[in-house]
Design a protein around this motif. Structure first.
Motif, short mmCIF file in Angstrom:
data_model
loop_
_atom_site.label_atom_id
_atom_site.label_comp_id
_atom_site.label_asym_id
_atom_site.label_seq_id
_atom_site.Cartn_x
_atom_site.Cartn_y
_atom_site.Cartn_z
N GLU A 52 -7.44 11.23 -2.55
CA GLU A 52 -7.48 10.35 -1.39
C GLU A 52 -8.54 9.26 -1.53
N SER A 53 -9.59 9.53 -2.27
CA SER A 53 -10.64 8.53 -2.47
C SER A 53 -10.16 7.36 -3.32
N ASP A 54 -9.00 7.50 -3.97
CA ASP A 54 -8.45 6.42 -4.81
C ASP A 54 -7.51 5.49 -4.04
N LEU A 55 -7.27 5.77 -2.77
CA LEU A 55 -6.24 5.02 -2.05
C LEU A 55 -6.52 3.53 -1.94
N ASP A 56 -7.77 3.15 -1.75
CA ASP A 56 -8.07 1.72 -1.66
C ASP A 56 -7.75 1.02 -2.98
N THR A 57 -8.04 1.67 -4.08
CA THR A 57 -7.73 1.10 -5.40
C THR A 57 -6.23 0.99 -5.59
N ILE A 58 -5.50 2.02 -5.17
CA ILE A 58 -4.04 2.02 -5.30
C ILE A 58 -3.44 0.89 -4.46
N CYS A 59 -3.91 0.74 -3.24
CA CYS A 59 -3.40 -0.32 -2.37
C CYS A 59 -3.69 -1.70 -2.95
N GLN A 60 -4.87 -1.88 -3.48
CA GLN A 60 -5.23 -3.16 -4.08
C GLN A 60 -4.32 -3.48 -5.27
N LEU A 61 -3.93 -2.46 -6.02
CA LEU A 61 -3.07 -2.64 -7.18
C LEU A 61 -1.67 -3.11 -6.77
#
Length: 216
Positions: A52-61
């Motif tokens: 879940e801590s990776d979600l901002d990175t995923i959304c940015q991608l």
């Protein structure tokens, strides 16, 4: 696609662009009955499951890619909740890093997955759906997609999956070559028009075997 048909398709997209999006989705399948060949790793990439801590990175991608992005426009903050729901219902996002830099993201879905507008694919026991593969430009053509996808399919098979599905887009021919090289076969196509601002397309033309995309 022949030159004449390609020009006609591009003309149709331009004519309808002010009203919405005209798309041809290619439906692919792949058997997992046999072991998946170990993928090559030419860049020495490391792969791990997203948290879940990776979600901002995923959304940015994904935010600048309308084919992949779940949001309504790149600034749609509500999209983060849709990716969070994926993780919490047990779908798996694989992230690949090269020297600490994100080089690829890809998802495996075991229950259902976002597919066509208003038509999620609902999976049966033994089936998986891979979706939202994205490689940043700096890492394209270097084997990272194949590495991650091969890892995903191998792990899915170890969990009991025996058949996989995925979608491609007619306007991205380089991706088609990569999928076929990894053992996928096109089994059907869906042409559809999504009016601007709509969440579900009112018009679809289906060719070939597309039934898994339209299960209740």
């Amino acid at each position: 696609m022949g030159d004449l048909r390609k020009r006609a398709w591009q003309w149709s997209k331009r004519v309808t662009a002010s009203f919405g999006e005209l798309t041809c989705a290619l439906f692919y399948e792949r058997s997992l009955a046999e072991p998946v060949r170990p993928p090559a790793n030419p860049l020495g990439a490391s792969i791990r499951l997203a948290e879940e801590s990776d979600l901002d990175t995923i959304c940015q991608l994904y935010a600048d890619d309308p084919w992949l992005w779940l949001g309504d426009g790149p600034r749609d903050q509500a999209a983060r909740g849709l990716y969070l729901d994926r993780l919490r219902r047990g779908e798996r996002c694989f992230l690949a890093f090269v020297d600490g830099v994100l080089a690829h993201a890809n998802w495996t879905c075991f229950t259902w997955g976002d597919a066509l507008p208003g038509h999620p694919i609902r999976l049966r026991p033994g089936e998986v759906y891979t979706t939202d593969a994205f490689t940043p430009p700096a890492f394209r053509g270097k084997g990272v997609h194949g590495l991650v996808l091969g890892t995903m399919l191998d792990q899915a098979r170890r969990r009991g999956a025996r058949h996989a599905y995925t979608l491609g887009q007619l306007d991205r021919p380089d991706a088609h070559k990569g999928l076929r090289a990894l053992g996928w076969e096109e089994c059907g196509r869906v042409y559809f028009f999504l009016p601007r601002g709509a969440a579900r397309t009112p018009l679809m033309l289906r060719r070939g075997m597309t039934q898994p995309l339209f299960r209740d």
